[in-house]
Design a protein around this motif. Structure first.
Motif, short mmCIF file in Angstrom:
data_model
loop_
_atom_site.label_atom_id
_atom_site.label_comp_id
_atom_site.label_asym_id
_atom_site.label_seq_id
_atom_site.Cartn_x
_atom_site.Cartn_y
_atom_site.Cartn_z
N ILE A 139 16.26 92.66 -1.09
CA ILE A 139 16.02 94.10 -0.96
C ILE A 139 14.75 94.49 -1.70
O ILE A 139 13.97 95.34 -1.24
CB ILE A 139 17.24 94.89 -1.46
N PHE A 140 14.51 93.90 -2.86
CA PHE A 140 13.26 94.14 -3.58
C PHE A 140 12.07 93.76 -2.70
O PHE A 140 11.10 94.53 -2.56
CB PHE A 140 13.23 93.35 -4.88
N ALA A 141 12.14 92.57 -2.11
CA ALA A 141 11.06 92.11 -1.23
C ALA A 141 10.91 93.02 -0.02
O ALA A 141 9.79 93.25 0.46
CB ALA A 141 11.33 90.68 -0.79
N LEU A 142 12.02 93.54 0.47
CA LEU A 142 11.97 94.48 1.59
C LEU A 142 11.18 95.73 1.21
O LEU A 142 10.44 96.28 2.03
CB LEU A 142 13.40 94.84 2.01
N GLY A 143 11.31 96.17 -0.04
CA GLY A 143 10.53 97.31 -0.50
C GLY A 143 9.03 97.05 -0.40
O GLY A 143 8.26 97.89 0.08
N THR A 144 8.61 95.85 -0.83
CA THR A 144 7.20 95.49 -0.73
C THR A 144 6.77 95.35 0.72
O THR A 144 5.66 95.73 1.10
CB THR A 144 6.93 94.19 -1.50
N PHE A 179 8.32 89.46 -5.20
CA PHE A 179 9.24 88.73 -6.07
C PHE A 179 9.85 89.64 -7.13
O PHE A 179 9.13 90.24 -7.93
CB PHE A 179 8.49 87.57 -6.74
N LEU A 180 11.18 89.73 -7.13
CA LEU A 180 11.88 90.46 -8.18
C LEU A 180 11.88 89.59 -9.44
O LEU A 180 12.45 88.50 -9.44
CB LEU A 180 13.32 90.75 -7.75
N VAL A 221 0.41 91.61 -11.86
CA VAL A 221 1.43 92.23 -11.01
C VAL A 221 2.82 91.91 -11.54
O VAL A 221 3.69 92.79 -11.65
CB VAL A 221 1.30 91.76 -9.55
N GLU A 222 3.04 90.65 -11.89
CA GLU A 222 4.34 90.25 -12.42
C GLU A 222 4.68 91.02 -13.69
O GLU A 222 5.81 91.47 -13.89
CB GLU A 222 4.36 88.74 -12.70
N TYR A 250 14.72 76.14 0.24
CA TYR A 250 13.82 76.23 -0.91
C TYR A 250 12.64 77.17 -0.66
O TYR A 250 11.55 76.97 -1.20
CB TYR A 250 13.33 74.84 -1.34
N ALA A 251 12.87 78.20 0.14
CA ALA A 251 11.84 79.23 0.30
C ALA A 251 11.78 80.07 -0.97
O ALA A 251 12.74 80.15 -1.74
CB ALA A 251 12.17 80.11 1.51
N MET A 252 10.64 80.69 -1.18
CA MET A 252 10.45 81.52 -2.37
C MET A 252 9.48 82.65 -2.05
O MET A 252 8.46 82.44 -1.39
CB MET A 252 9.91 80.68 -3.53
N GLU A 253 9.80 83.85 -2.54
CA GLU A 253 8.94 85.00 -2.29
C GLU A 253 7.59 84.83 -3.00
O GLU A 253 7.52 84.23 -4.07
CB GLU A 253 9.59 86.29 -2.82
N SER A 254 6.54 85.36 -2.40
CA SER A 254 5.25 85.40 -3.08
C SER A 254 5.29 86.50 -4.13
O SER A 254 6.20 87.34 -4.15
CB SER A 254 4.12 85.63 -2.08
N THR A 255 4.32 86.52 -5.02
CA THR A 255 4.37 87.33 -6.24
C THR A 255 4.69 88.80 -5.98
O THR A 255 5.54 89.39 -6.66
CB THR A 255 3.03 87.23 -7.00
N ARG A 256 4.04 89.42 -5.03
CA ARG A 256 4.21 90.86 -4.83
C ARG A 256 5.53 91.22 -4.15
O ARG A 256 5.89 92.39 -4.04
CB ARG A 256 3.01 91.42 -4.07
#
Length: 262
Positions: A193-198, A178-179, A218-219, A170-176
């Motif tokens: 991959i989106f998170a990898l970009g950030t 997050f796709l 940001v969202e 149940y991990a979740m990316e933080s806003t910046r």
């Protein structure tokens, strides 16, 4: 914080505001722990006498389920040079390799790494994510906090509470990181991959995208595909392609970065 009345975990009313309650958490030290060195919302991290790290629940007696999931994911991954090594689950928590130079987040705030070093961390992070995906693991929380550095300042990915087969931490990316997607859409390779970009953007510039904007702003920009300018970043095109979903897989991101280092 320890409850002043009971010395145990529990909720206590604010005497000045009966509509507000505080949860007091009893501090405890697992066997063999020398000192606490970090922690998050649900777990703490400390140095053990044998030179390894113990990741253990913030609240004693709670939170072992997520560590059990993390241990299972580590077992599924096996050893890889870009992954923090796991030495198994104990009655107290999860034993892990000690990354002596700490988090990339802290290194960026206290040092000024060379362009070459920053690019190497980006490539090593992409290598780690490509390896995860080859094993069917989705990280779900890529962040500079979860990218650690060893003695040689090589990057090691940590904190595996994402998804693997029927396991879900149940991990979740933080806003910046997050796709934007519907809440019912599960995380997948594209969201990583989106998170990898950030992650790469933050490594290269030392700050996350749009540091002066609120999470909601940001969202909204992300939903409109309005991303920060990356033209002046050596791997800027790779970062942008992560955000726009142009890469088929993380291995392609890794190969793109490896070419830049030649």
């Amino acid at each position: 914080m320890t409850s002043p009345s009971t010395g145990t975990n529990g909720w206590t009313k604010d005497p000045d505001n009966p509509n507000v309650s505080y949860k007091y958490i009893q501090e405890y030290t697992p066997p063999g722990l020398i000192k606490r060195i970090g922690g998050g919302n649900s777990s703490l991290v400390g140095l053990l006498e044998d030179g390894t790290i113990l990741k253990y629940p913030l609240i004693k007696g709670e939170g072992m389920k997520s560590l059990t999931v993390e241990n299972a994911i580590y077992e599924a991954l096996g050893h890889h040079d870009r992954i923090v090594r796991c030495f198994g689950l104990t009655s107290s928590g999860l034993k892990l390799e000690f990354a002596s130079q700490g988090r990339v987040t802290d290194y960026l705030s206290s040092q000024n790494p060379s362009l070459e070093l920053r690019l190497r961390w980006c490539r090593q992070a992409a290598e780690a994510v490509a390896f995860l995906h080859s094993k069917g693991v989705i990280h779900c929380d890529l962040h500079t906090n979860n990218l650690l550095l060893n003695d040689e300042l090589n990057a090691l990915l940590s904190d595996f509470q994402g998804t693997f087969k029927d396991l879900d931490g149940y991990a979740m990316e933080s806003t910046r990181y997050f796709l934007p997607r519907e809440a019912t859409n599960p995380p997948n390779e594209k969201t990583d991959i989106f998170a990898l970009g950030t992650l790469m953007y933050t490594i290269m510039l030392g700050v996350e995208p749009y540091p002066d904007l609120s999470d909601a702003e940001v969202e909204d920009r992300y939903r409109r595909q309005d991303f920060p300018d990356t033209h002046d970043i050596i791997c800027g095109n790779t970062i942008l392609r992560c955000w726009t979903g142009e890469f088929e897989n993380a291995e392609a991101v890794f190969q793109s970065l490896a070419l830049l280092e030649q």
